[in-house]
Write an enzyme that holds these catalytic residues in place. Structure first.
Site, mmCIF file in Angstrom:
data_model
loop_
_atom_site.group_PDB
_atom_site.id
_atom_site.type_symbol
_atom_site.label_atom_id
_atom_site.label_comp_id
_atom_site.label_asym_id
_atom_site.label_seq_id
_atom_site.Cartn_x
_atom_site.Cartn_y
_atom_site.Cartn_z
ATOM 1 N N ASP A 49 9.165 2.787 0.495
ATOM 2 C CA ASP A 49 8.066 3.543 1.084
ATOM 3 C C ASP A 49 8.076 3.237 2.580
ATOM 4 O OD1 ASP A 49 5.773 4.706 1.944
ATOM 5 O OD2 ASP A 49 4.423 3.635 0.587
ATOM 6 N N LYS B 264 3.295 10.041 8.414
ATOM 7 C CA LYS B 264 2.883 9.633 9.766
ATOM 8 C C LYS B 264 3.736 10.231 10.890
ATOM 9 C CE LYS B 264 0.450 5.585 8.057
ATOM 10 N NZ LYS B 264 -0.893 6.087 7.784
ATOM 11 N N TYR C 267 0.859 -1.199 0.000
ATOM 12 C CA TYR C 267 0.000 0.000 0.000
ATOM 13 C C TYR C 267 0.886 1.236 0.000
ATOM 14 C CZ TYR C 267 -3.412 3.536 1.273
ATOM 15 O OH TYR C 267 -4.197 4.663 1.270
HETATM 16 C C1 LIG Z 1 3.203 2.542 3.424
HETATM 17 C C2 LIG Z 1 2.260 3.685 3.188
HETATM 18 N N1 LIG Z 1 2.512 4.518 2.170
HETATM 19 C C3 LIG Z 1 1.722 5.581 1.918
HETATM 20 C C4 LIG Z 1 0.620 5.846 2.706
HETATM 21 C C5 LIG Z 1 -0.243 7.024 2.419
HETATM 22 O O1 LIG Z 1 -0.082 7.991 3.405
HETATM 23 P P1 LIG Z 1 -1.244 9.057 3.664
HETATM 24 O O2 LIG Z 1 -2.388 8.331 4.282
HETATM 25 O O3 LIG Z 1 -0.617 10.061 4.563
HETATM 26 O O4 LIG Z 1 -1.582 9.627 2.327
HETATM 27 C C6 LIG Z 1 0.326 4.992 3.780
HETATM 28 C C7 LIG Z 1 -0.840 5.241 4.643
HETATM 29 O O5 LIG Z 1 -1.226 4.458 5.485
HETATM 30 C C8 LIG Z 1 1.164 3.879 4.027
HETATM 31 O O6 LIG Z 1 0.907 3.007 5.014
#
Ligand SMILES: Cc1ncc(COP(=O)(O)O)c(C=O)c1O
Length: 448
Positions: A255, A282, A153
């Site tokens: 990521d 986060k 994700y």
């Molecule tokens: C691994 C990862 N990348 C990207 C995101 C997207 O972040 P945001 O919710 O701040 O857009 C998340 C959100 O949970 C995530 O877990």
């Protein structure tokens, strides 16, 4: 089945005011909220207030927070160090139409801690961060396709809304997953741009990558599958990705929006593998909306507005690097010393052990995954290699346990992933284990 109803009945009894709010919310907000990722059936609790590791819902029920806003609140709710600097800043303006010095401090902290960061830029979400890593990779390579793992994700923009929580029955073979849309409404051709590989299956994934190497701009990966189950990559798998991308002029993107919790330098420090670009979010905003992306200077320089001819990659955002978020983030990172990381990891290891103990005593197969202060509970004795193993778990039983934990005063993510904050101590972990024991005992009791 009878016990599922019983946890549900208990939940309905405890959450009447949340239900009323949800009914009201649905009149103005589709489904009653603005964030599908935190919806759970039959309806979520509405939160009234929170402090430390406690969250109080609209019915006045106080729960221990073992998720911290999807892993964000590593210091718990409203930590003094963050509240103080934010309150001070609010008197001096919230957001300006010119840079502020606080972003330098947060940028410096991140560049000093994260192995891949020569330079960094801020955004307002992890979604914008991964979007920018992919765009930069395309700009620097002149190629278009990306590779990602099934179950990874990376936020909600088109390019990564592919093969996230797929239905295995429709997604092709485990070894050669099809690219599956994670949402309706993707632009034409989006799926053709994404090569999907199985997580942690080194030899098979390498073969697929080799077959696409001339078209790939980037490989993007969570070093630990986060929101789908806190499943760490093997060092072998990440090493393969590092070597393959290096050998073929492809950008490797980690990521670390969730996995940055693993160590002060993120999972890349934990594994000793340095990607070309990294996305964050986060915890680095101290509870305020944030994302960041950074990495190799030659790639990040694409964003430089002073370059001859201007920046090669566009980047704007009204709230990017606003002073409130920058101060909250820097105050959070200041608190996160190596000693604090060590204690967080120890407390989480204690939690993992206590959960396993409950499982062993009640003869319920349990595995607890995760790195550092992150954990995921899985009710299976089958080996957990990748997304398909998580998808094979008993979803109805997991939901029963989730509702049961809510009934027992514990808040996690609805798929039983969690995060430990510095506010959680031994007493809270013991309370978690006792709650889980009661929930499992009820689940195991013969139905009447
Ligand atoms: C691994 C990862 N990348 C990207 C995101 C997207 O972040 P945001 O919710 O701040 O857009 C998340 C959100 O949970 C995530 O877990």
């Amino acid at each position: 089945m009878a016990e599922t109803v019983s946890e549900l009945e208990r939940y309905l009894q405890l959450t009447g005011k949340s239900k009323d709010l949800w009914e009201d919310a649905k009149q103005y907000l589709p489904g009653g909220d603005s964030r599908n990722s935190i919806f759970w059936a039959p309806y979520p609790i509405f939160v009234d207030r929170a402090s430390g590791c406690h969250v109080v819902d609209s019915d006045g029920t106080d729960r221990l927070d073992f998720i911290g806003t999807m892993t964000t609140l590593i210091l718990g709710h409203s930590p003094k160090a963050v509240v103080d600097v934010v309150q001070q800043q609010l008197q001096q303006g919230v957001v300006y139409n010119a840079p502020n010095a606080h972003q330098i401090r947060l940028a410096k902290l991140l560049c000093e801690r994260i192995p891949s960061f020569d330079l960094v830029r801020f955004t307002n979400s992890g979604t914008e961060a991964t979007l920018n890593t992919i765009r930069a990779a395309r700009a620097v390579t002149g190629k278009s396709k990306i590779a990602k793992v099934e179950g990874g994700y990376h936020g909600s923009h088109d390019q990564v809304s592919v093969s996230v929580r797929v239905n295995p029955a429709k997604a092709g073979e485990r070894s050669h997953p099809n690219a599956m849309a994670a949402t309706e409404g993707l632009g034409d051709g989006t799926l053709d741009q994404v090569v999907v590989i199985p997580f942690n299956e080194t030899a098979i994934a390498l073969k697929t990558l080799e077959g696409n190497k001339d078209d790939l701009a980037a490989v993007i990966i969570e070093p630990m599958l986060g929101s789908v189950g806190m499943l760490p990559a093997t060092a072998e798998f990440l090493t393969m990705l590092r070597e393959f991308t290096k050998d073929n002029g492809i950008v490797l993107i980690f990521d670390e929006v969730i996995s940055y919790r693993a160590a002060s330098g993120g999972a890349q420090e934990y594994y000793g593998i340095t990607p070309d670009l990294t996305s964050l979010g986060k915890i680095i905003g101290g509870g305020f909306s944030i994302g960041a992306f950074g990495g190799r200077k030659d790639i990040m320089d694409l964003y430089d507005p002073t370059a001859p001819g201007g920046p090669r990659v566009a980047h704007a955002g009204t709230f990017n690097a606003n002073p409130v978020t920058m101060l909250a983030g820097a105050a959070t990172l200041d608190e996160l010393t190596p000693d604090v990381y060590r204690k967080l990891a120890e407390m989480t290891e204690y939690l993992r052990a206590e959960i396993l103990k409950v499982g062993a005593e009640l003869e319920v197969p349990i595995q607890v995954t995760g790195l550092g202060s992150l954990f995921g509970i899985h009710f299976t004795s089958d080996e957990l290699v990748g997304y398909r193993d998580i998808a094979a778990e008993d979803a109805a039983f997991r939901h029963q346990v989730f509702l049961g934990l809510l009934n027992e005063g514990i808040l996690m993510a609805s798929n039983l992933v969690g995060a430990v904050s510095t506010e959680i101590g031994k007493a809270e972990v013991d309370a978690f284990a006792a709650a889980l024991r009661r929930v499992l005992e009820r689940a195991l009791a013969p139905s009447t």
